[in-house]
Motif scaffolding. Structure first.
Motif, short mmCIF file in Angstrom:
data_model
loop_
_atom_site.label_atom_id
_atom_site.label_comp_id
_atom_site.label_asym_id
_atom_site.label_seq_id
_atom_site.Cartn_x
_atom_site.Cartn_y
_atom_site.Cartn_z
N ALA A 118 0.80 -1.22 0.00
CA ALA A 118 0.00 0.00 0.00
C ALA A 118 0.83 1.28 0.00
N TYR A 119 2.13 1.17 0.26
CA TYR A 119 2.95 2.35 0.56
C TYR A 119 4.10 2.52 -0.42
N ALA A 120 4.64 3.73 -0.46
CA ALA A 120 5.80 4.02 -1.30
C ALA A 120 7.07 3.49 -0.64
N SER A 121 7.88 2.81 -1.42
CA SER A 121 9.23 2.39 -1.01
C SER A 121 9.84 1.65 -2.18
N TYR A 122 11.14 1.43 -2.11
CA TYR A 122 11.77 0.66 -3.19
C TYR A 122 11.19 -0.75 -3.23
N SER A 123 11.20 -1.45 -2.10
CA SER A 123 10.75 -2.85 -2.09
C SER A 123 9.24 -2.97 -2.25
N GLY A 124 8.49 -1.93 -1.88
CA GLY A 124 7.05 -2.00 -1.95
C GLY A 124 6.45 -1.45 -3.22
N CYS A 125 7.27 -0.80 -4.06
CA CYS A 125 6.73 -0.24 -5.30
C CYS A 125 7.70 -0.41 -6.46
N ARG A 126 8.85 0.28 -6.39
CA ARG A 126 9.74 0.25 -7.54
C ARG A 126 10.21 -1.16 -7.88
N GLN A 127 10.49 -1.98 -6.87
CA GLN A 127 10.96 -3.33 -7.18
C GLN A 127 9.90 -4.13 -7.93
N TYR A 128 8.63 -3.92 -7.60
CA TYR A 128 7.56 -4.55 -8.38
C TYR A 128 7.60 -4.05 -9.83
N ARG A 129 7.85 -2.76 -9.99
CA ARG A 129 7.92 -2.20 -11.35
C ARG A 129 9.13 -2.73 -12.10
N GLU A 130 10.24 -2.96 -11.40
CA GLU A 130 11.41 -3.58 -12.04
C GLU A 130 11.10 -5.01 -12.47
N ASN A 131 10.38 -5.73 -11.61
CA ASN A 131 9.99 -7.10 -11.97
C ASN A 131 9.08 -7.11 -13.20
N LEU A 132 8.17 -6.14 -13.28
CA LEU A 132 7.33 -6.02 -14.46
C LEU A 132 8.17 -5.79 -15.71
N ALA A 133 9.18 -4.92 -15.61
CA ALA A 133 10.04 -4.66 -16.76
C ALA A 133 10.81 -5.91 -17.17
N GLU A 134 11.30 -6.67 -16.19
CA GLU A 134 12.02 -7.92 -16.50
C GLU A 134 11.11 -8.90 -17.23
N SER A 135 9.87 -9.01 -16.77
CA SER A 135 8.94 -9.95 -17.40
C SER A 135 8.55 -9.50 -18.80
N GLY A 208 13.74 12.87 2.40
CA GLY A 208 14.14 13.48 3.66
C GLY A 208 14.06 12.42 4.73
N GLU A 209 14.13 12.79 5.97
CA GLU A 209 14.13 11.79 7.03
C GLU A 209 12.85 10.96 7.01
N GLY A 210 13.00 9.70 6.72
CA GLY A 210 11.85 8.80 6.66
C GLY A 210 11.11 8.79 5.34
N GLY A 211 11.28 9.84 4.54
CA GLY A 211 10.64 9.92 3.24
C GLY A 211 9.14 9.68 3.27
N ALA A 212 8.60 9.32 2.12
CA ALA A 212 7.16 9.06 2.03
C ALA A 212 6.77 7.80 2.79
N TYR A 213 7.69 6.84 2.92
CA TYR A 213 7.37 5.59 3.60
C TYR A 213 6.91 5.84 5.03
N VAL A 214 7.69 6.58 5.78
CA VAL A 214 7.33 6.86 7.16
C VAL A 214 6.14 7.81 7.22
N ALA A 215 6.13 8.84 6.38
CA ALA A 215 5.04 9.82 6.40
C ALA A 215 3.69 9.15 6.13
N GLN A 216 3.65 8.24 5.18
CA GLN A 216 2.39 7.58 4.84
C GLN A 216 1.92 6.66 5.97
#
Length: 375
Positions: A118-135, A208-216
């Motif tokens: 549900a949240y922004a982060s490398y492992s929670g969003c971008r990595q899924y998008r990288e997996n989509l690109a690989e596929s 910044g400190e905690g970024g969107a992950y912590v803020a969300q």
């Protein structure tokens, strides 16, 4: 078709999840998939595997995704949304590449993706998008036509995600002994990640400190704590805490850990704690082991009454939220004005992840975002 039911231009929804072993023989191969390229010793994987063997070598995540898949299909059918729903995983069968291949062979060309994060982060969003690109690259190498793939926005503050968790906290409070209920603390838990990854989560302006992950996560915790206060008349102390750390000891990760937090609030006189896993869509292994096993054992050692509230799972309100997100994005793609449903001050998240959002340490192609090679 009525605009309120029209998923066009999309012709399929893909439920994209992490995956998990479904038997003892799957555990080590699954963990090797998860950690591939990270140089994790096999002995360490065997240690982690013991968590799964406590549950017969079966992670609950795949069965929970089957339940969510059924809930989505039922909700779509009940509301006249003609959109087939497929399922693919990053790390175990059914694999993402196989799911996309099936969709292409079924003639699907515009695909929306619901990632179970549900949240922004490398492992929670971008990595899924990288997996989509690989596929997609794998399908391209096979000479198959490539679908256009878009990802649904982050749903952390959608009412259909927040309300079931709020009710879960209220039910857990009600289940505590009456003499400790009013003074109970709320511990909102999520997956710990390296502080460097947290600090660069979300779009660049959120870094910044905690970024969107912590803020969300803090925004969701405030929403739930506020709703609990309104419905019970009690202002329960609360804190965002973390679980499931897996990194090298010398690398800073988000803290405090849930077990350390239980020790701290117990020492300060808290009579009870409700643990609310707001960072997770379903009761998968990290909830079952890190909270239901380790944290409960710590609480029992302390003599501290604890309850663990439910995750959203296949709650019909969450399925309805996904339908709303699908129709919202479809209308936007058709150029129609849309009202984006979101609670709290942060407002709705972006549809398209911008360049610089949740960057990887080693740049890799990512689909379903600005600058994607598969736009």
């Amino acid at each position: 078709m009525s605009p309120e039911r029209d998923p066009g231009p999309y012709d399929a929804l893909l439920l994209l999840s992490f995956g998990g072993p479904e038997g003892p023989e799957d555990v080590l191969p699954f963990l090797e998939n998860v950690t591939r390229g990270r140089g994790i010793p096999r002995e360490r994987l065997k240690e982690v595997g013991q968590h799964y063997f406590l549950f017969g070598g079966v992670s609950p995540i795949n069965e929970q995704n089957r339940e969510l898949l059924a809930a989505l299909r039922e909700d779509f059918a009940e509301h006249g949304v003609d959109l087939p729903v497929y399922w693919g995983n990053r790390n175990w069968a059914p694999y993402l590449t196989d799911a996309l291949r099936e969709m292409v062979r079924d003639g699907r060309r515009r695909v929306l993706v619901l990632a179970t994060s549900a949240y922004a982060s490398y492992s929670g969003c971008r990595q899924y998008r990288e997996n989509l690109a690989e596929s997609l690259a794998a399908l391209e190498a096979e000479g198959l036509p490539l679908p256009r793939v878009d990802k649904l926005r982050h749903f952390f503050n959608h009412p259909g995600f927040v309300e079931p968790m709020t009710e879960g906290v209220l039910a857990s409070l009600a289940d505590l002994p009456a003499e400790v209920r009013e003074g109970a603390h709320l511990a909102f838990t999520t997956h710990s990640i390296p502080t460097a990854a947290a600090d660069t989560s979300g779009p660049e302006e959120a870094h910044g400190e905690g970024g969107a992950y912590v803020a969300q996560h803090l925004a969701v915790a405030r929403l739930i704590a506020g709703a609990v206060r309104e419905r019970t008349g009690v202002d329960h102390p609360w804190r965002l805490v973390y679980q499931s750390r897996s990194g090298a000891p010398h690398i800073p990760w988000l803290e405090p850990d849930i077990c350390d937090h239980l020790e701290s609030v117990h020492a300060a006189g808290a009579p009870a704690v409700v643990m609310a896993p707001i960072g997770f869509v379903s009761d998968h292994m990290e909830v079952r082991y890190d909270l239901d096993t380790e944290a409960r054992e710590k609480a029992a050692e302390l003599g501290l009454p604890v309850r663990r509230s439910a995750t959203v799972g296949a709650d019909p309100r969450f399925a309805a939220a996904v339908r709303e997100l699908v129709l919202e994005r479809a209308a936007a793609e058709r150029g129609q004005p849309v009202e984006r449903c979101a609670l709290g001050a942060l407002g709705p998240s972006h549809d398209l992840c911008p360049v610089g959002c949740c960057p990887a340490r080693t740049p890799r192609p990512a689909a379903a975002g600005a600058g994607s090679p598969y736009a």
